[in-house]
Design a protein around this motif. Structure first.
Motif, PDB file in Angstrom:
ATOM      1  N   SER A  68       0.847  -1.206   0.000  1.00  0.00           N
ATOM      2  CA  SER A  68       0.000   0.000   0.000  1.00  0.00           C
ATOM      3  C   SER A  68       0.870   1.239   0.000  1.00  0.00           C
ATOM      4  O   SER A  68       0.617   2.207  -0.742  1.00  0.00           O
ATOM      5  N   LEU A  69       1.913   1.223   0.832  1.00  0.00           N
ATOM      6  CA  LEU A  69       2.825   2.372   0.912  1.00  0.00           C
ATOM      7  C   LEU A  69       3.628   2.541  -0.376  1.00  0.00           C
ATOM      8  O   LEU A  69       3.910   3.673  -0.798  1.00  0.00           O
ATOM      9  N   GLN A  70       3.997   1.435  -1.025  1.00  0.00           N
ATOM     10  CA  GLN A  70       4.780   1.552  -2.249  1.00  0.00           C
ATOM     11  C   GLN A  70       3.955   2.137  -3.392  1.00  0.00           C
ATOM     12  O   GLN A  70       4.478   2.898  -4.211  1.00  0.00           O
ATOM     13  N   ILE A  71       2.677   1.793  -3.451  1.00  0.00           N
ATOM     14  CA  ILE A  71       1.807   2.450  -4.436  1.00  0.00           C
ATOM     15  C   ILE A  71       1.680   3.932  -4.102  1.00  0.00           C
ATOM     16  O   ILE A  71       1.742   4.791  -4.990  1.00  0.00           O
ATOM     17  N   LEU A  72       1.515   4.232  -2.812  1.00  0.00           N
ATOM     18  CA  LEU A  72       1.410   5.630  -2.392  1.00  0.00           C
ATOM     19  C   LEU A  72       2.681   6.395  -2.749  1.00  0.00           C
ATOM     20  O   LEU A  72       2.622   7.553  -3.200  1.00  0.00           O
ATOM     21  N   ALA A  73       3.842   5.759  -2.591  1.00  0.00           N
ATOM     22  CA  ALA A  73       5.105   6.417  -2.961  1.00  0.00           C
ATOM     23  C   ALA A  73       5.114   6.759  -4.444  1.00  0.00           C
ATOM     24  O   ALA A  73       5.620   7.813  -4.855  1.00  0.00           O
ATOM     25  N   GLY A  74       4.540   5.867  -5.270  1.00  0.00           N
ATOM     26  CA  GLY A  74       4.435   6.173  -6.695  1.00  0.00           C
ATOM     27  C   GLY A  74       3.525   7.353  -6.962  1.00  0.00           C
ATOM     28  O   GLY A  74       3.826   8.221  -7.788  1.00  0.00           O
ATOM     29  N   ILE A  75       2.409   7.408  -6.259  1.00  0.00           N
ATOM     30  CA  ILE A  75       1.471   8.526  -6.423  1.00  0.00           C
ATOM     31  C   ILE A  75       2.141   9.850  -6.070  1.00  0.00           C
ATOM     32  O   ILE A  75       1.967  10.865  -6.756  1.00  0.00           O
ATOM     33  N   LEU A  76       2.926   9.850  -4.993  1.00  0.00           N
ATOM     34  CA  LEU A  76       3.522  11.088  -4.483  1.00  0.00           C
ATOM     35  C   LEU A  76       4.861  11.430  -5.122  1.00  0.00           C
ATOM     36  O   LEU A  76       5.430  12.491  -4.831  1.00  0.00           O
ATOM     37  N   SER A  77       5.356  10.558  -5.998  1.00  0.00           N
ATOM     38  CA  SER A  77       6.737  10.701  -6.466  1.00  0.00           C
ATOM     39  C   SER A  77       6.986  11.955  -7.302  1.00  0.00           C
ATOM     40  O   SER A  77       8.134  12.353  -7.473  1.00  0.00           O
ATOM     41  N   VAL A  78       5.937  12.558  -7.841  1.00  0.00           N
ATOM     42  CA  VAL A  78       6.140  13.758  -8.665  1.00  0.00           C
ATOM     43  C   VAL A  78       5.933  15.032  -7.845  1.00  0.00           C
ATOM     44  O   VAL A  78       5.863  16.126  -8.401  1.00  0.00           O
TER      45      VAL A  78
END
Length: 468
Positions: A238-248
């Motif tokens: 869940s956190l790794q998907i969230l990291a992708g969302i926030l990466s920009v």
């Protein structure tokens, strides 16, 4: 244009809800206070849609799943409280946008319509990974739609790309959105918890909470899967998907709480958006993933290396590997039964073996059962060539079984078990995730054998030498 207003890490133990906890929730007082604060923070931001990423909806090894029904309902009937029921509307416009964006990036999505739910034998209800955090949001902010997403058992790179696809869809949409990464941390913090204690449990929790505190999206996105696997967590993806969302984006983080009163780690945090970012972290996550696998390959012993080469040779050439002549003496002369397990992204991809030697030596056993595990396990499709670079292997060498008179001679962390009644026979290896009691070990073994618990059956135990 849609916006991401904020994001959150929340745990999801139903015990936090008073009607279920009946006072037990007070033992997680810091978490309880933090969940209320998250509810108030979301109320302040007033999102039109909340995306919740959960581990506990329809789970697939090769795809993420997303609810496609307009009306979403759920309750806590599984926890003895069906009267605690909830109803939300899905944001279908954004849901379709996420599906389209993900498919364009080559990410597989299981679109959970009523027909799909029926096909896979799921009820389509919102799971507790969604309901627990929304229970606390709903106290403060009620005018929102919900998009529930269940992560797939995919690689860190795929999870990151999926997160980027979600962010692109949000930006192409029209709603302001908050995102909740729902997940508990290690389930192995205490010997009296739901699972046996593992030293990797506290290590995982400390390291992931520090990464959140520092806003280190590379550390979160590329977190070593082998450590997470040993810690027994359900929140990392869940956190790794969230990291992708926030990466920009440039982000600031605030950890609200961390505690583990029941042997499970509960972490809460708020991720705030501070502007757009020029950082490109996908390459760093990809590099970490490659390095981690290369390091594991370098550490392979002769048994694991033979298992890997055997399956790779068969998948690429369609025939069994010939027994190499330069193997250690134990592989050429000794006879033991083996079980070979193959994993992909930390999840089982195949496992087959035998309880008695079937070949001339240990080396031939490994060659044969490596191929069987990769191509004949009825629970999984045969492994494809493009998967080979993502696989890890373990080889369990079974020692000679010995009879035991009753359950007192068993210990699932040390001994495997064989149950038998006539020609019916069931085996379970030791030290398996989620099998922490003798009763659970016997239940699974009896079920595999088709033996009823009230029948008169024999029990044997055996030790295993595990190579991984």
């Amino acid at each position: 244009m849609g916006r991401i207003l904020s994001a959150y890490l929340t745990p999801h133990p139903p015990v936090l809800i008073h009607e279920i906890g009946q006072g037990q929730e007070k033992l997680a007082g810091d978490t309880l206070a933090a969940m209320e604060e998250i509810g108030r923070d979301i109320e302040k931001r007033k999102p039109e849609t909340i995306i919740v990423i959960t581990p506990h909806g329809p789970l697939f090894s090769d795809a993420h799943s997303i609810a496609m029904e307009e009306n979403l309902k759920g309750d806590f009937g599984a926890f003895g409280h069906p009267e605690l029921s909830y109803s939300f509307r899905n944001n279908l416009d954004l849901t379709y946008g996420i599906v389209k964006s993900s498919l364009n990036e080559g990410i597989s999505i299981a679109q959970m319509t009523r027909e799909m739910n029926k096909r896979y034998g799921v009820d389509g209800k919102l799971d507790h990974g969604v309901l627990v955090p929304l229970h606390f949001v709903d106290k403060h902010h009620t005018d929102f739609k919900v998009i529930p997403i269940t992560y797939g058992l995919l690689s860190p790179v795929d999870l990151h790309v999926f997160g980027r696809s979600i962010e692109s869809a949000i930006k192409a949409g029209k709603d302001d959105v908050c995102v909740i990464a729902s997940g508990d941390l290690s389930h192995k913090l205490k010997s009296k918890g739901p699972y046996a204690f593992a030293k990797e449990g506290p290590e995982f929790d400390k390291r992931i909470m520090e990464a959140i505190r520092e806003g280190d999206l590379v550390e979160i996105g590329g977190f070593p899967q082998n450590l997470a696997e040993k810690a027994g967590e359900c929140g990392l993806r869940s956190l790794q998907i969230l990291a992708g969302i926030l990466s920009v984006y440039e982000i600031s983080t605030r950890v609200l709480s961390y505690e583990g009163p029941f042997g499970v780690g509960y972490g809460t945090a708020i991720f705030s958006i501070a502007g757009e970012s020029e950082k490109k972290i996908l390459e760093e996550i990809s590099s970490r993933e490659r390095s981690s696998l290369e390091e594991r390959r370098k550490g392979e012993d002769s048994l694991v290396r033979l298992a890997r080469k055997s399956l790779e040779h068969f998948i690429r050439n369609g025939k069994y590997l010939k027994l190499p002549e330069d193997l250690p003496e134990e592989l050429l002369k000794e006879k033991y039964p083996v079980f070979v397990s193959v994993k992909k992204n930390g999840s089982l991809r195949g496992c087959i073996g035998a309880t008695e030697p079937t070949m001339d030596n240990l080396g031939k056993e490994i060659i044969y059962y490596s191929v069987q595990a990769g191509t004949k396990d009825p629970r999984f499709p045969s492994i494809e060539e493009e998967e080979l670079d993502d696989l890890t292997y373990s080889v369990d060498v079974l020692m000679k079984p010995e009879p035991v008179e009753d359950e007192s001679g068993l210990d699932p962390s040390i001994f495997g078990v064989i149950v038998q009644k006539g020609h019916r026979r069931g085996l379970l290896l030791p030290n398996l995730d989620g099998v922490d009691t003798v009763q659970e070990q016997l239940r699974i073994a009896l079920n595999k054998a088709g033996i009823g618990p009230d029948e008169d059956f024999s029990i044997q135990r055996f030790r295993v030498v595990r190579h991984h």
